[in-house]
Design an enzyme around this catalytic site. Structure first.
Site, short mmCIF file in Angstrom:
data_model
loop_
_atom_site.label_atom_id
_atom_site.label_comp_id
_atom_site.label_asym_id
_atom_site.label_seq_id
_atom_site.Cartn_x
_atom_site.Cartn_y
_atom_site.Cartn_z
CG HIS A 293 -1.13 -50.92 -56.86
ND1 HIS A 293 -1.13 -51.42 -58.14
CD2 HIS A 293 -0.14 -50.00 -56.82
CE1 HIS A 293 -0.19 -50.81 -58.85
NE2 HIS A 293 0.43 -49.93 -58.07
CB CYS B 246 -4.85 -52.19 -60.60
SG CYS B 246 -3.45 -51.07 -60.70
CG ASP C 38 -4.75 -54.53 -66.64
OD1 ASP C 38 -5.21 -54.01 -65.60
OD2 ASP C 38 -3.89 -53.97 -67.34
#
Length: 475
Positions: free
Chosen positions: A142, A88, A50
């Site tokens: 992830h 993500c 992020d």
């Protein structure tokens, strides 16, 4: 006389015996120097969740990021780097396979390379096959078990607790249906309290191990912050005066915004404590939290990079620092990623390669999928023919040169093209967005209906069609 003869013969034999040894030593030294010069380049790949280009080295004076800023002085900073999917899981799977997203592939945070492109070679798998020790610490894929066996020499390592570890008892006074507590906390704890510290220390430990063993390594190090929730030690919050924090001045939807344009709803899964959304106080708190977390992760990055230097490994290691997608900080009243506006797509990318350019910024446009072939090229490892990225090693030699004419991204209901002066999005219902980011860098007015942009619009549509065809070419 016999004694003299015996002595002379012995001396001659000693001289003869020594000469080959001298040649052998010289040969060995020469071979060692040759081996050292030909030793494979190591790779340290740092992924930060992020993180948008909200750093001092990107011209964000409000943010305190001294360690990354210092690293930038020894590297090439890409001012125009973009993710291919602003979420993500999908962004990481796309980068690590160098395959573009489609409406059926790399869709959201749940994307897995092993499911979406099961026959693709991952970037770390190529290094593992080439004899490198391939390591994953923290958040890289992830799901850290995604393509685990093929990609990594050891099981991916993740600290216990994940990104929601809390040290303020009041954080969880109100727990949302999502299971999330308050979106912010600033406890007076040491750096070691939160998981990112443990990720940094594990990476440092592995670097020391590789220094001792002499192994060539591909080290992936993935930090959580500044991903929500904004939890960081109090000292990082104290680095900022909240009253002085400047907030977005375009807290409204773009003029002529398509009906399908949305912001991320992720921030709504947290409690806001004493704050009300859309207020100035809320905006200042959210920015304050984001900045504190950036400063915290900057410290963790700095500790890893310092150890790389201390161990003498930096002179033979490619270092790539990358943010997985952009992030809205209140612009258009959006918080987070999940759309195809510029703030959600632009990412930080800083690359340091021994012997290449350093201390320079480049305006060359690159996509995240370009990182895979670039690292392979620098390490003299052949990349698969089917990948969709292009190596930008030429930019690392000459940062002033251009690279791509446009970059491509998509998120669920929209496909996007970014060019030097314009951004364009096509939504699945036929709606379009066009922004002149030179004249309107904050994307406040959608000018798709302006007839004077007809030529530009046609070019963007054509570029998008070409990119979609490329993305769909992988089967």
């Amino acid at each position: 006389m016999n004694k003299i003869l015996i002595y002379t013969c012995s001396l001659l034999l000693l001289i003869v015996a020594c000469k080959p040894k001298e040649k052998t030593v010289v040969a060995q030294n020469k071979q060692e120097l040759q081996d050292k010069s030909q030793k494979p380049m190591n790779v340290l790949f740092i992924a930060i969740d992020d993180l948008r280009p909200e750093l001092g080295c990107y011209g964000a004076p409000q943010v305190k990021s001294p360690n990354i800023d210092q690293f930038a002085k020894e590297a090439v900073v890409f001012n125009r780097a973009y993710c291919n999917v602003p979420v993500c899981g999908a962004s990481r799977a796309s980068l690590l396979t160098s395959i573009l997203p489609t409406k059926n592939r790399f869709i959201d945070y749940r994307a897995k390379a092993q499911e979406d492109v099961p026959n693709a070679k991952t970037l770390p798998s190529l290094f593992k096959e080439a004899g490198y020790t391939s390591i994953s610490n923290g958040k890289i894929f992830h799901y850290n078990k995604d393509v685990q066996e093929a990609s990594w020499s050891e099981n991916p390592w993740m600290p216990k607790g994940g990104h929601r570890v809390s040290y303020d008892p009041t954080t969880n006074n109100v727990v949302m249906k999502s299971g999330n507590g308050r979106v912010y906390e600033a406890p007076d704890v040491e750096d070691s309290a939160y998981p990112d510290y443990k990720i940094a220390q594990k990476t440092i430990k592995d670097l020391r191990r590789f220094k001792k063993s002499g192994e060539s390594f591909f080290m992936a190090c993935g930090f959580f912050r500044p991903h929500m929730p904004f939890y960081a030690p109090k000292k990082y919050w104290d680095m900022y005066d909240r009253d002085s924090i400047e907030i977005a001045d375009n807290r409204y939807l773009p003029e002529n915004a398509p009906s399908l344009l949305r912001g991320s709803g992720e921030f709504k899964s947290y409690s806001f404590g004493d704050y009300k959304p859309n207020t100035e106080a809320f905006h200042k708190m959210m920015r304050h939290g984001y900045y504190a977390c950036v400063s915290y992760v900057d410290q963790m990055v700095g500790e890893v990079l310092k150890e790389l230097e201390t161990l003498g490994l930096a002179e033979n290691t490619i270092v790539v620092l990358w943010g997985d997608h952009g992030w809205h900080l209140g612009e258009h009243e959006f918080w987070g990623k999940h759309n195809t506006l510029h703030n959600a797509l632009q990412v930080p990318l800083i690359v340091k390669v021994p012997g290449k350019a350093k201390g320079q910024h480049t305006e060359a446009m690159v996509e995240s999928v370009d990182i895979y072939p670039t690292i392979c090229n620098l390490a003299n490892i052949k990349a698969p023919d089917y990948i969709m990225g292009k190596s930008f090693t030429s930019v690392l030699d000459d940062p002033k040169q251009s690279f791509r004419k446009n970059v491509y991204a998509r998120f669920k209901k929209a496909d996007a093209i970014v060019r030097e002066n314009f951004t364009y999005s096509l939504f699945e219902n036929g709606e379009e967005m066009l922004y002149n980011i030179k004249q309107d860098p904050k994307e406040n007015k959608n000018i798709v209906a302006d007839g004077s942009n007809k030529v530009v619009l046609e070019a963007m549509r054509a570029a998008l069609k070409t990119k979609q065809e490329l993305a769909n070419s992988y089967k």
